[in-house]
Enzyme design. Sequence first.
Site, short mmCIF file in Angstrom:
data_model
loop_
_atom_site.label_atom_id
_atom_site.label_comp_id
_atom_site.label_asym_id
_atom_site.label_seq_id
_atom_site.Cartn_x
_atom_site.Cartn_y
_atom_site.Cartn_z
CG ASN A 11 -1.83 1.36 1.35
OD1 ASN A 11 -1.72 2.06 0.49
ND2 ASN A 11 -2.41 1.23 2.55
CD1 TRP A 12 3.31 0.87 -2.71
CD2 TRP A 12 3.29 2.28 -4.79
NE1 TRP A 12 4.09 0.39 -3.89
CE2 TRP A 12 4.10 0.99 -4.84
CE3 TRP A 12 3.14 3.08 -5.73
CZ2 TRP A 12 4.54 0.60 -6.14
CZ3 TRP A 12 3.65 2.73 -7.06
CH2 TRP A 12 4.32 1.53 -7.29
CE LYS A 13 0.17 3.43 4.87
NZ LYS A 13 0.11 3.51 5.98
CG HIS A 99 -5.87 1.56 5.23
ND1 HIS A 99 -5.03 2.51 5.92
CD2 HIS A 99 -4.81 0.68 5.13
CE1 HIS A 99 -3.92 2.39 6.30
NE2 HIS A 99 -3.63 1.06 5.67
CD GLU A 101 -2.91 5.45 6.69
OE1 GLU A 101 -2.87 5.39 5.46
OE2 GLU A 101 -1.72 4.90 7.33
CD GLU A 171 -3.79 -2.92 7.61
OE1 GLU A 171 -2.16 -2.89 7.25
OE2 GLU A 171 -4.44 -2.03 7.28
N GLY A 177 2.61 2.26 10.60
CA GLY A 177 3.39 3.53 10.43
C GLY A 177 4.15 3.74 11.52
CB SER A 217 5.51 -1.61 11.74
OG SER A 217 5.08 -0.46 12.09
N GLY A 238 2.84 -1.10 4.26
CA GLY A 238 2.82 0.35 4.01
C GLY A 238 4.25 0.64 3.55
N GLY A 239 4.86 1.41 4.67
CA GLY A 239 6.14 2.11 4.63
C GLY A 239 7.26 0.99 3.91
#
Length: 260
Positions: A11-13, A99, A101, A171, A177, A217, A238-239
Site C-alpha cells: 500500500n503506497w498510500k 483502511h 487511515e 491491522e 506506520g 510495521s 505500508g512504509g
Amino acid sequence: MRERKPFVGGNWKMNTNRTTSADLTRGVVDALAPVTGAETAIFPPFPYLLAVRSILRDRGSSIRLGAQDCYHKPDGAFTGEVSLDMLKDCGVEIVLAGHSERRHVIGENDEIVNTKLKAIVDAGLTAVLCIGETLDQRESGHTDPVNQRQLRAGLADVSADAMERVIIAYEPVWAIGTGKTATPEDAQDVHGKLRKLLGQVYNADVARRTRIIYGGSVKGANAEELFRQPDIDGGLIGGASLKAPEFAQIVKGAAASAKA
Ligand code: PEP
C-alpha cells in the site's frame, strides 16, 4: 503445503510521483521475478494506476494492480470520487476497504466500509477488508470485541460465495506506520479468533479458505516469523513497500512460509 496461498499487498498510500512510482514498479518487478509461492499486489495512488499497469504488462508481471479506495456508486454526479468501473477500466483487480487511515483520518464508519466492500465484490473484484483496534481500545481490553464488530459489520450481507473475493487484513492501528509490530503470538491470537468467527458467521469451508493477512510495521526482518503463524496468510505493507528490496524480502518471507 498450506492451502491458502499467501498474499502480500504493498500500500503506497499518498506517496510517490510519476517518476518514482514507475521506478518503484520496475524495481519490485525485477526483485520479484524469481518469486512464486505468494500472490502479490501493489496499490499505487490513483493518478499512477495506468502507468504502473503499463509497466506490469510490458514486463509480463503477475503482480496484481490494486486501488486504495473506491466509491460504491456507478458513474455519475459524485465530484472527486472514483468508481469501480473506472478502476476496472484501469486494470485494477483488488481494492482496499476500511483502511485505518480512511476510518480514523477521513472518518469512514463500518456502514460506509460495508457499502464499499459489497460494491467491490459485486463488481467481481477482490476486496481487502481492513480492521483493527486503536491503542486505547487495546489498552482497555477491547481488542477482540472491536475486531469482531468490524469483521461482522464489514461483511454484513456478503454471501459465503462472495467470500472467495474477500481477504481480511488485521491491522492494529497502533502498529501502522509506528515501527511497533504485534508479536507473532499476539497477532496469531487475533487471527485465530477471526477465523473462528468466520466459521460462525459463514461455515468451516469459508473459515478455512479465507486469507487473513497482518499489517502494521511489517519489515523484511520480521515478516517470515509473522507469516509462519498458522492463521497469518501474508501481509499488507505500508512504509516497507516503498523500497523494492525490502518489499521483495517480505514477499519472499511469505513464499517461504507457504512451505512451512
Ligand atoms: C498499512 O498501510 O496498511 C500499513 C500496515 O502500514 P505500515 O506497514 O507502514 O505500518
